[in-house]
Design an enzyme around this catalytic site. Structure first.
Site, PDB file in Angstrom:
ATOM      1  N   PRO A 177       0.825  -1.213   0.000  1.00  0.00           N
ATOM      2  CG  PRO A 177      -0.872  -1.593   1.573  1.00  0.00           C
ATOM      3  CD  PRO A 177       0.452  -2.132   1.108  1.00  0.00           C
ATOM      4  CE1 TYR A 178       6.323   5.202   1.614  1.00  0.00           C
ATOM      5  CE2 TYR A 178       7.505   3.479   0.420  1.00  0.00           C
ATOM      6  CZ  TYR A 178       7.439   4.775   0.908  1.00  0.00           C
ATOM      7  OH  TYR A 178       8.483   5.646   0.679  1.00  0.00           O
ATOM      8  N   GLY A 179       3.779   1.680  -1.474  1.00  0.00           N
ATOM      9  CA  GLY A 179       4.218   1.876  -2.859  1.00  0.00           C
ATOM     10  C   GLY A 179       3.130   2.477  -3.722  1.00  0.00           C
ATOM     11  CB  THR A 207       0.434   6.236  -0.901  1.00  0.00           C
ATOM     12  OG1 THR A 207       1.619   5.823  -0.205  1.00  0.00           O
ATOM     13  CG2 THR A 207      -0.779   5.522  -0.321  1.00  0.00           C
ATOM     14  CE  LYS A 208       6.971   8.659  -1.681  1.00  0.00           C
ATOM     15  NZ  LYS A 208       6.951   9.991  -1.003  1.00  0.00           N
TER      16      LYS A 208
END
Length: 315
Positions: free
Chosen positions: A150-152, A154-155
Site C-alpha cells: 500500500p505504501y508503494g 501511495t508513492k
C-alpha cells in the site's frame, strides 16, 4: 541566494538536505509536524544544527493545514521530502495515514505550486517501492510500476499527481525514486539502524525470509547530491530518475559486513517473509548520470562505517 522549502525537514533525508542548502548559503523554510511514527526527539536532534543558522526558519505544522499560497511567495525551489514512510505499517488501519500524508498532502502542495510564479522547481521524493517485484534488474524508469505494498501505491499516486500538474499547469516537477537510503540519522524503524542498535544491546535480529533478498543501497549524501542536481538542471523538469547506490547486494553479505565493522557477530533469527517487501531491487541510474551528472560516491562498507559511528554516539 535561493529560497527553498523543505518538507519533512527534520526527517532523515530532509535534515541532511536542509543542512546542505544552508551550507551553500540558501535560505530554507523547513516544515515538519514531528509526528510520532518514530521518536520525535530523534527528529529534534536531526534539526538542531540547522536551527542555529539565521537563514533557517522552522514551521511545525501538518502540510494540509498551511496557507501554501502565502508560503510559496518568493520561493525558488520546493523539496517535498515529507511522507508517511514504511512498507510494513501501510497495511490495515494505518493505511489512512498514508493516503493523507502521501497523496492528499502532495495534491495540496501541487495546487498551490501552480499559482506560485517564482517557483523554478518542485523536487518530489518517491521510492523504488513503486516497482514492486521488477521483472528486469537493474530496473530502468521506463519499466511499468507494479507496487506490492500500500505504501508503494501511495508513492506512485504522488508521482502521477506531479506529472498531471506538470502537463496541465506547467508546474516544474522533478521526481526522484530513492533506492534504500541509509547513513547517519537513518530512521529507527529502518533495517541498518535496527541491526546496529541490536549489536549495542546484544539482542537478536529478525531476518525476513532466507536472507538472500537483494537491495540497491544508497548513501544519504548521494541522495542529497541528486536533489541539488534535480533542482538546478533544466533538463530535469518533467522527468523521473532512479537514485541508487550503484551496486546490488545480498542481505546476508550486508550482515557479514556489519559484523566486520562492529567486530561483534549479529545474532540472527530467521522469520517468515514480510508482506509487501520486494524480493530484489536494483537501480539503473544511467538516466540520472546522463541528465543530472549523478555519480554515487560512497561505497556500502564506508557508508555503513559512518552510520555505525553515528549510532554509537546516539545511544
Amino acid at each position: 541566494m535561493a529560497t527553498c522549502v523543505v518538507t519533512g525537514a527534520a526527517g532523515f533525508i530532509g535534515s541532511h538536505l536542509t543542512e546542505a542548502l544552508l551550507n551553500r548559503g540558501d535560505r530554507v523554510i523547513g516544515i515538519d509536524e514531528f509526528n510520532d511514527y518514530y521518536d520525535p526527539a530523534l527528529k529534534r536532534k536531526n534539526i538542531a544544527t540547522a536551527e542555529q543558522n539565521p537563514n533557517f526558519h522552522l514551521i511545525e505544522a501538518d502540510i494540509q493545514t498551511l496557507n501554501w499560497i502565502m508560503l510559496l511567495e518568493g520561493v525558488d525551489v520546493v523539496f517535498h521530502q515529507a511522507a508517511q514512510a514504511g512498507v510494513r505499517a501501510s497495511w490495515g488501519e494505518g493505511f489512512r495515514l498514508y493516503t493523507e500524508r502521501n497523496v492528499n498532502a502532495t495534491q495540496i502542495l501541487l495546487e498551490a505550486a501552480k499559482q506560485a510564479p517564482s517557483l523554478k522547481r518542485l523536487v518530489f521524493a518517491s521510492s523504488s517501492s513503486i516497482y514492486g517485484n521488477a521483472e528486469t534488474l537493474p530496473t530502468a524508469e521506463t519499466l511499468c510500476p507494479q507496487p506490492v505494498s500500500p505504501y508503494g501505491i501511495t508513492k506512485l499516486a504522488g508521482e502521477h499527481l506531479c506529472q498531471l500538474y506538470y502537463q496541465n499547469f506547467n508546474v516544474p516537477v522533478s521526481i526522484l525514486r530513492y533506492f534504500t537510503v541509509y547513513g547517519p540519522r537513518q530512521r529507527s524503524d529502518m533495517a541498518f539502524h535496527k541491526f546496529f542498535k541490536a549489536v549495542l544491546e546484544d539482542r537478536e535480529i529478525s531476518i525476513y525470509g532466507d536472507g538472500q533478498q537483494t537491495r540497491d543501497f544508497t548513501f544519504v549524501s548521494d541522495a542529497i547530491a541528486a536533489n541539488l542536481a534535480a533542482a538546478s538542471v533544466e533538463a530535469a523538469i518533467g522527468e523521473t530518475f532512479n537514485i541508487g547506490g550503484g551496486s546490488r547486494v545480498v542481505l546476508t553479505d550486508v550482515l557479514d559486513t556489519i559484523d566486520q565493522i562492529t567486530g561483534k557477530p549479529l545474532r540472527r533469527k530467521h522469520v517468515g517473509n514480510a508482506a509487501g517487501d520486494a524480493r530484489h531491487t536494483a537501480a539503473d541510474v544511467s538516466k540520472a548520470k546522463q541528465l543530472l551528472g549523478y555519480a554515487p560516491q560512497v561505497s556500502l562498507k564506508e557508508g555503513l562505517a559512518r552510520e555505525w559511528e553515528w549510532i554509537q554516539a546516539l545511544y
